[in-house]
Design a protein around this motif. Structure first.
Motif, PDB file in Angstrom:
ATOM      1  N   SER A  43       1.331   5.378  -0.055  1.00  0.00           N
ATOM      2  CA  SER A  43       0.667   6.587   0.405  1.00  0.00           C
ATOM      3  C   SER A  43       1.394   7.802  -0.155  1.00  0.00           C
ATOM      4  CB  SER A  43       0.670   6.667   1.931  1.00  0.00           C
ATOM      5  OG  SER A  43       0.006   5.581   2.512  1.00  0.00           O
TER       6      SER A  43
ATOM      7  N   TYR B  41      -3.875   7.109  -1.777  1.00  0.00           N
ATOM      8  CA  TYR B  41      -3.342   5.781  -1.498  1.00  0.00           C
ATOM      9  C   TYR B  41      -3.430   4.918  -2.761  1.00  0.00           C
ATOM     10  CZ  TYR B  41      -4.468   7.498   3.160  1.00  0.00           C
ATOM     11  OH  TYR B  41      -4.569   8.274   4.289  1.00  0.00           O
TER      12      TYR B  41
ATOM     13  N   ARG C   9       0.854  -1.191   0.000  1.00  0.00           N
ATOM     14  CA  ARG C   9       0.000   0.000   0.000  1.00  0.00           C
ATOM     15  C   ARG C   9       0.883   1.232   0.000  1.00  0.00           C
ATOM     16  NH1 ARG C   9      -3.666   2.896   4.471  1.00  0.00           N
ATOM     17  NH2 ARG C   9      -5.437   3.552   3.173  1.00  0.00           N
TER      18      ARG C   9
END
Length: 116
Positions: A21, A79, A19
């Motif tokens: 960001s 994100y 993930r």
């Protein structure tokens, strides 16, 4: 001063997830579109995913069904959830922020490496 900072990259095995960001600061609430791009050595930067302020999204064909882009407008943060990663996803991932006034800002990039 405007800053765009990506985080979350790393090394993962094929089939794994990461993930990313990206936080944009110094812009206030004037962010229009936030996008993720990626680039490998010797190749042109490729648009991976885009999300508008209203939440509309668009993906490159190779990311559809595997990646999901989302954002928090209050935090000027975007994100990129990447699942089922493949070695060909290996690249430096860059965040692009475009404001309502048409200003364009880029982060320094975060490396994603997918091992086979």
């Amino acid at each position: 001063q405007v800053r765009v900072v990506e985080s979350g990259g790393g090394l993962v095995q094929a089939g794994g997830s990461l993930r990313l960001s990206c936080a944009a600061s110094g812009i206030g609430l004037s962010v229009k579109t936030m996008s993720w791009h990626r680039q490998t050595p010797g190749k042109r930067r490729e648009l991976v995913a885009t999300i508008t302020r209203e939440g509309s999204t668009n993906y490159v064909d190779s990311a559809k069904g595997r990646f999901a882009v989302s954002r928090d407008n209050a935090k000027n943060t975007v994100y990129l959830q990447m699942n089922s990663l493949k070695p060909e996803d290996t690249a430096v991932y860059y965040c692009q922020t475009i404001t309502l006034g048409g200003n364009n800002y880029w982060g320094q990039g975060t490396q994603v490496t997918v091992s086979s």
